[in-house]
Design a protein around this motif. Sequence first.
Motif, PDB file in Angstrom:
ATOM      1  N   LEU A 300     -10.005  28.353 -41.075  1.00 62.29           N
ATOM      2  CA  LEU A 300      -9.975  28.135 -42.527  1.00 62.29           C
ATOM      3  C   LEU A 300     -10.645  26.824 -42.922  1.00 62.29           C
ATOM      4  N   GLN A 306      -9.814  28.402 -51.770  1.00 61.35           N
ATOM      5  CA  GLN A 306      -9.435  29.800 -51.563  1.00 61.35           C
ATOM      6  C   GLN A 306     -10.474  30.775 -52.097  1.00 61.35           C
ATOM      7  N   PHE A 309     -13.156  31.471 -49.633  1.00 66.15           N
ATOM      8  CA  PHE A 309     -12.668  32.370 -48.586  1.00 66.15           C
ATOM      9  C   PHE A 309     -12.730  33.814 -49.053  1.00 66.15           C
ATOM     10  N   TRP A 386      -4.865  33.804 -47.227  1.00 64.81           N
ATOM     11  CA  TRP A 386      -5.196  32.375 -47.272  1.00 64.81           C
ATOM     12  C   TRP A 386      -3.935  31.524 -47.137  1.00 64.81           C
TER      13      TRP A 386
END
Length: 406
Positions: A300, A306, A309, A386
Amino acid sequence: MNIHNLAHLQVAVDIGSHEHYVAIGLSEGGILDEFSITHTPAGFQYFFSRIELQEHLYNRPVDVAMEGYNGWARPLDSQIQSHGYQLYNVNNLKLARFKEIFPAPAKSDLVDTHKMLELFQLQDHLPLAKGVLQAVLPVPDANRRLKRLTRRRRQLINEKVALQNRIQPDLQATCPTLLDMTGSIDNLWFLHFLTCRDDLTKLMRLQTKSLLAIQGVGRKYLNLILDWQKQAEFSNEIEEVGPMIQEDARRLLALMASIKTMDAKIDSQIQKSAYAQHIDSIPGFGLVCSAELAGEIGTLDRFPKQSSFSIYIGMAPLDNQSGGYQGTKSPKHVNTRARKAMMTAVCRHMAYVPESRAYYDKKRSEGKTHNKAVRALGRHISRVIWSMLRHDRDYIELASINEKAA
């Protein structure tokens, strides 16, 4: 201005299939060295010797930007990291856009390396430049292995599907009733039946004892075969097409054995990957999709927020507005393997979680297509993933939360 960047040596590598072009510069501007290397151990050794010469002269840390297209960067990329240099992957789509905005007077491999050095110098001032260079961060070994294993598994699956699609019309053309015996070509007993003799026409004369000796054939399938033998006919193409069918059937059996072996290797790596285990705790995601996602995500730390992602795994469409039109479009810089895994997993997830199914049905009632409704649900699930990975925890179903609250 980032003072840290001003104290670095910066190296740009334009990757080719057999030869790579390199430029070394200072972060405040200026080219120190230009050369080319072959994609050989000797070429790699020469590459590091030229960098080390500048490293000793200027006593600065080294940043290296290079393309990773089609795997040609391997194994040089891993050797760069083992030397302690910070590696940056060049996003080819964004690099092309950058070169359109700031064109060079000519197009050559060395000019491309100059553009990469310009990106290093502009990344603190120009968002587009910063987006082209993506820092390659350390990835847990289990996730790195899962990436390699699941990509190989996907290649085997694609080959298996291609073979099935090729065998089916060939069987339909030579002996339709033979195909009618099975609901799926990849049934093991059926493939062993097709390959138990060197000539397909001999299958219609096999006796009960010989049939029962075929792997996977029991009383149930024995009766199917005996009924087929009573009406079996082959077309006049069997002499040419028959050997092709058997060759493909043998290859299909080998592929299925390879996939089974690959699944065992993936399963052993999942036990070592916290990411894969957390994702697998989501209802419906399953081991294969969880392994694919863990492998493609890697870490990550690659994602600043987020939303980045969600875009990477293909669950966040971009706004697309022009005049009175308002809509969305799919971003081009997504990980297509992660997107396929998410689409498959989210579809299965709906069968296990009523709230997710209700959300999907709501989106369908609003006029969205199946794929758009799945991506809308996947957008919410990507937020959950996430949070799970950031906080190192498994999925918690809503019913469990309500029970605890009560």
